[in-house]
Design an enzyme around this catalytic site. Structure first.
Site, PDB file in Angstrom:
ATOM      1  N   ASP A 123       0.836  -1.204   0.000  1.00  0.00           N
ATOM      2  CA  ASP A 123       0.000   0.000   0.000  1.00  0.00           C
ATOM      3  C   ASP A 123       0.870   1.254   0.000  1.00  0.00           C
ATOM      4  O   ASP A 123       0.358   2.377  -0.091  1.00  0.00           O
ATOM      5  CB  ASP A 123      -1.006  -0.010   1.165  1.00  0.00           C
ATOM      6  CG  ASP A 123      -0.341  -0.128   2.511  1.00  0.00           C
ATOM      7  OD1 ASP A 123       0.897  -0.167   2.577  1.00  0.00           O
ATOM      8  OD2 ASP A 123      -1.078  -0.163   3.524  1.00  0.00           O
ATOM      9  N   SER A 124       2.209   1.065   0.056  1.00  0.00           N
ATOM     10  CA  SER A 124       3.123   2.180  -0.194  1.00  0.00           C
ATOM     11  C   SER A 124       2.924   2.714  -1.620  1.00  0.00           C
ATOM     12  O   SER A 124       3.421   3.792  -1.966  1.00  0.00           O
ATOM     13  CB  SER A 124       4.577   1.743   0.011  1.00  0.00           C
ATOM     14  OG  SER A 124       4.849   0.552  -0.701  1.00  0.00           O
ATOM     15  N   ASP A 132      -1.210  -6.042  -0.681  1.00  0.00           N
ATOM     16  CA  ASP A 132      -1.663  -5.470   0.594  1.00  0.00           C
ATOM     17  C   ASP A 132      -3.167  -5.234   0.590  1.00  0.00           C
ATOM     18  O   ASP A 132      -3.712  -4.651  -0.368  1.00  0.00           O
ATOM     19  CB  ASP A 132      -0.989  -4.105   0.814  1.00  0.00           C
ATOM     20  CG  ASP A 132       0.180  -4.181   1.770  1.00  0.00           C
ATOM     21  OD1 ASP A 132       0.287  -5.173   2.528  1.00  0.00           O
ATOM     22  OD2 ASP A 132       0.995  -3.239   1.754  1.00  0.00           O
ATOM     23  N   LYS A 146      -1.703  -9.419   2.242  1.00  0.00           N
ATOM     24  CA  LYS A 146      -0.995  -9.033   3.477  1.00  0.00           C
ATOM     25  C   LYS A 146      -1.864  -8.057   4.252  1.00  0.00           C
ATOM     26  O   LYS A 146      -2.518  -7.199   3.645  1.00  0.00           O
ATOM     27  CB  LYS A 146       0.367  -8.397   3.153  1.00  0.00           C
ATOM     28  CG  LYS A 146       1.113  -7.913   4.396  1.00  0.00           C
ATOM     29  CD  LYS A 146       2.578  -7.604   4.123  1.00  0.00           C
ATOM     30  CE  LYS A 146       2.865  -6.238   3.558  1.00  0.00           C
ATOM     31  NZ  LYS A 146       2.404  -5.100   4.393  1.00  0.00           N
ATOM     32  N   GLU A 196      -2.028  -5.801   8.240  1.00  0.00           N
ATOM     33  CA  GLU A 196      -1.244  -5.313   9.385  1.00  0.00           C
ATOM     34  C   GLU A 196      -1.939  -5.623  10.702  1.00  0.00           C
ATOM     35  O   GLU A 196      -3.155  -5.449  10.817  1.00  0.00           O
ATOM     36  CB  GLU A 196      -1.034  -3.798   9.249  1.00  0.00           C
ATOM     37  CG  GLU A 196      -0.231  -3.426   8.014  1.00  0.00           C
ATOM     38  CD  GLU A 196       0.048  -1.931   7.905  1.00  0.00           C
ATOM     39  OE1 GLU A 196      -0.346  -1.166   8.808  1.00  0.00           O
ATOM     40  OE2 GLU A 196       0.660  -1.543   6.894  1.00  0.00           O
ATOM     41  N   GLU A 247       8.523  -5.083  10.788  1.00  0.00           N
ATOM     42  CA  GLU A 247       8.987  -3.743  10.394  1.00  0.00           C
ATOM     43  C   GLU A 247       9.424  -2.947  11.623  1.00  0.00           C
ATOM     44  O   GLU A 247       8.680  -2.851  12.612  1.00  0.00           O
ATOM     45  CB  GLU A 247       7.875  -2.995   9.639  1.00  0.00           C
ATOM     46  CG  GLU A 247       8.327  -1.599   9.215  1.00  0.00           C
ATOM     47  CD  GLU A 247       7.450  -0.931   8.153  1.00  0.00           C
ATOM     48  OE1 GLU A 247       6.472  -1.550   7.703  1.00  0.00           O
ATOM     49  OE2 GLU A 247       7.775   0.225   7.786  1.00  0.00           O
TER      50      GLU A 247
HETATM   51  O1  KIV Z   1       3.509  -1.210   1.610  1.00  0.00           O
HETATM   52  C1  KIV Z   1       4.698  -1.516   1.781  1.00  0.00           C
HETATM   53  O2  KIV Z   1       5.600  -1.080   1.053  1.00  0.00           O
HETATM   54  C2  KIV Z   1       5.030  -2.399   2.896  1.00  0.00           C
HETATM   55  C3  KIV Z   1       6.482  -2.635   3.167  1.00  0.00           C
HETATM   56  C4  KIV Z   1       7.041  -1.482   3.891  1.00  0.00           C
HETATM   57  C5  KIV Z   1       6.700  -3.914   3.900  1.00  0.00           C
HETATM   58  O3  KIV Z   1       4.164  -2.870   3.564  1.00  0.00           O
END
Ligand code: KIV
Length: 266
Positions: free
Chosen positions: A47-48, A86, A115, A117, A183
């Protein structure tokens, strides 16, 4: 071990054999082809994407529809890598039913796993998604979607908070996660967790002893002026791209491009 297409059992096998697992973020077709050909084991449609590609100032801005679009682009172009997508903020916290429905969207777009969190607090949601037949990668320690609650990016699990991170890691393994991202976790804690868990740990800012490492690709490729201190820049791709763009601009402005060697022959 030569792997034609990385699957969940290969990740477990790599941990068992002590083979480090490589993971990079990826958000589009062209970089996916490059990272896949480079032999990257796992590609994370993180989600970055919100900050890196869409220009938002927080990962919380990205939607499930945005993630589906990016996941499709990555999944269609990854031949070998295991693609993880994500679940964005708001797509799984409301109920296990919402979490399954949104996971299905990412799997339909081509992801091999989703994924999310959270540790103990997300264990029942992880269990529900796993029971729906979907691979889950968990993410504990610093969890960017909770940046406001956590007071911004900072190391988690220092001092007496270490036990909470251990509990989170155990909870996601027990819930059926196939791997866990750690992280901004102190290296000694990440090392202990890595030894204790049977599933692979993938570290980011968590020291050198996790089973694998993940970085945001634009950080490791030098696309930005600033990177977090735990990032190593492995190539100056941003400078190379800027040089190419400047050379192109200059050639067009001086009318030296197109030239005799680069014309479309009618
Ligand atoms: O979204 C992302 O880039 C991440 C990484 C920092 C693991 O979750």
């Amino acid at each position: 071990m030569t792997i034609k297409r990385v699957r969940a059992h290969h990740l477990a096998q790599m941990k068992a054999e002590g083979t480090p697992i490589t993971m990079l973020t990826s958000y589009d077709a062209i970089t996916t082809r490059i990272f896949d050909e480079a032999g990257t084991d796992m590609l994370l449609v993180g989600d970055s994407y919100a900050n890196v590609m869409l220009g938002y100032n927080s990962t919380t801005q990205v939607t499930i529809d945005d993630m589906v679009l990016a996941t499709g682009a990555v999944a269609r172009n990854a031949k070998r890598a295991f693609v993880v997508a994500d679940l964005p903020f708001g797509a799984y916290e409301t109920s296990p039913t919402d979490a399954i429905a949104n996971s299905v969207k990412l799997i339909r777009a081509g992801a091999s796993a989703v994924k999310l969190e959270g540790g103990v607090r997300m264990a029942s949601t992880i269990r529900a998604i796993v029971n729906a037949g979907i691979n889950v990668v968990a993410h504990v320690g610093y969890t960017p979607q909770s940046e406001n609650a956590l007071g911004g990016p900072r190391v988690q699990g220092r001092g007496d908070k270490a036990e909470q991170i251990r509990r989170d890691a155990r909870a996601v393994e027990e819930a059926g996660a196939i791997a866990v991202v750690l992280e901004l976790v102190p290296a000694p804690i990440a090392t202990e967790i890595t030894h204790e868990l049977t599933i692979p740990t993938i570290g980011i800012g968590a020291g050198e002893n996790t089973d694998g490492q993940v970085l945001v690709w634009t950080d490791m490729a030098g696309m930005t002026d600033w990177q977090p201190s735990f990032v190593k820049v492995f190539g100056e791709v941003g400078t190379a791209l800027k040089n190419a763009a400047e050379a192109y601009n200059a050639a067009v402005r001086s009318r030296s491009f197109p030239d005799d060697d680069h014309r479309f022959n009618h």
